[in-house]
Write an enzyme that holds these catalytic residues in place. Structure first.
Site, PDB file in Angstrom:
ATOM      1  N   ALA A  62      31.675 -27.610 -34.133  1.00 51.82           N
ATOM      2  CA  ALA A  62      32.614 -28.660 -33.750  1.00 51.82           C
ATOM      3  C   ALA A  62      33.971 -28.080 -33.362  1.00 51.82           C
ATOM      4  O   ALA A  62      34.406 -27.056 -33.898  1.00 51.82           O
ATOM      5  CB  ALA A  62      32.786 -29.655 -34.895  1.00 51.82           C
ATOM      6  N   GLY A  75      27.664 -26.933 -35.953  1.00 53.76           N
ATOM      7  CA  GLY A  75      26.915 -27.787 -35.036  1.00 53.76           C
ATOM      8  C   GLY A  75      26.120 -27.016 -34.008  1.00 53.76           C
ATOM      9  O   GLY A  75      25.108 -27.508 -33.496  1.00 53.76           O
ATOM     10  N   GLU A 101      22.974 -26.277 -35.753  1.00 54.24           N
ATOM     11  CA  GLU A 101      22.204 -27.518 -35.821  1.00 54.24           C
ATOM     12  C   GLU A 101      21.593 -27.869 -34.471  1.00 54.24           C
ATOM     13  O   GLU A 101      20.486 -28.423 -34.400  1.00 54.24           O
ATOM     14  CB  GLU A 101      23.099 -28.653 -36.308  1.00 54.24           C
ATOM     15  N   GLU A 114      30.386 -25.303 -43.113  1.00 49.61           N
ATOM     16  CA  GLU A 114      31.091 -26.566 -43.340  1.00 49.61           C
ATOM     17  C   GLU A 114      31.682 -26.718 -44.737  1.00 49.61           C
ATOM     18  O   GLU A 114      32.756 -27.328 -44.902  1.00 49.61           O
ATOM     19  CB  GLU A 114      30.150 -27.751 -43.046  1.00 49.61           C
TER      20      GLU A 114
END
Length: 263
Positions: A64, A109, A112, A132
């Site tokens: 992110a 992310g 992911e 995170e």
């Protein structure tokens, strides 16, 4: 254009991330574009395989965009999260097989995003991590669910609770990287593999992926029912007739759904 879709061959699509100034950090706009690309591909019955790659050598995606998130209100964060959830959901819902081609960083992310794919090709430069917890967050786009489905609870806890990074060889050993290749060839390897997969029946590829994805979390009896439904879709299709005929005639199949558009 931070995200573009190309067609390296008739039945392979490539989603390419290209935001070099931020190492493909996921801004709201870039994630929205990923979602739009996913919706576009979902309705294209000529696409048998999707490759997700980066135009950058240093990074697949670093996660992110934290600069964008600096100072945002809770309401703004909730609105952004909706965009992320919708885009990643659309990506995971794609009916055709997906391959991630990872060079360099795949963090947060970005990791992911790779986990959302069916196969991960990583170069020797690849670096993975879910950092995170060190930022007052947890993975929010499938990391806590997709990773343990690949490598199990304990190994996932090691990565999720420490936030540590690991290299490509350790990632291969853990089991979430499927093929390890030399630096600089993850994309070309992924495209070659995509072309190999795309030579197979498009109906069968989608049915097999659905059986895998839907059957992974259910009991055996339910899983076998899912498998049977997918088998019937393939077995009673025109692709099966063509596949058997091509085998007996010793020629390459000409899958009916492709012939309808002359491709």
């Amino acid at each position: 254009m931070t995200v573009k879709v190309e067609r390296p061959s008739a039945h392979v699509a490539e989603v390419i991330m290209n935001r070099p100034e931020a190492l493909n950090a996921l801004s709201t706009d870039q994630v929205r574009r990923l979602g739009e690309a996913s919706h576009q591909l979902a309705t294209d019955d000529q696409v048998s395989v999707v490759v997700i790659s980066s135009a950058l050598e240093r990074a697949f995606c670093v996660g992110a965009d934290l600069k964008e998130r600096r100072g945002v209100s809770n309401d703004d964060l909730r609105r952004q999260r909706q965009v992320f959830q919708e885009a990643f959901g659309a990506l995971r819902a794609l009916p055709m097989p997906m391959i991630a081609a990872v060079e360099g960083f795949a963090l947060g992310g970005g990791f992911e995003l790779a986990l959302s794919c069916d196969l991960i090709i990583a170069s020797a430069t690849a670096s993975f991590g879910l950092p995170e917890v060190g930022l007052g967050l947890i993975p929010g786009e499938g990391g806590t669910q997709l990773l343990p489905r690949r490598i199990g609870l304990n190994k996932s806890a090691d990565l999720l609770l420490t936030g540590r990074r690991l290299g490509a060889e350790e990632a291969l050993g853990m089991g979430f990287v499927d093929r390890l290749v030399p630096a600089g060839v993850a994309r070309s390897t992924a495209l070659e593999l995509a072309q190999e997969i795309a030579a197979n029946s498009p109906t069968s590829l989608r049915a097999a992926k659905r059986a895998l994805r839907q059957g992974i979390d259910v009991d055996l009896i339910t899983g076998l029912e899912i498998e049977n439904q997918a088998w019937e879709e393939a077995a009673f299709s025109a692709d099966r007739l063509e596949g058997v005929e091509a085998f007996n005639m010793r020629r390459a199949p000409r899958w009916p759904s492709w012939q309808e558009t002359g491709r």
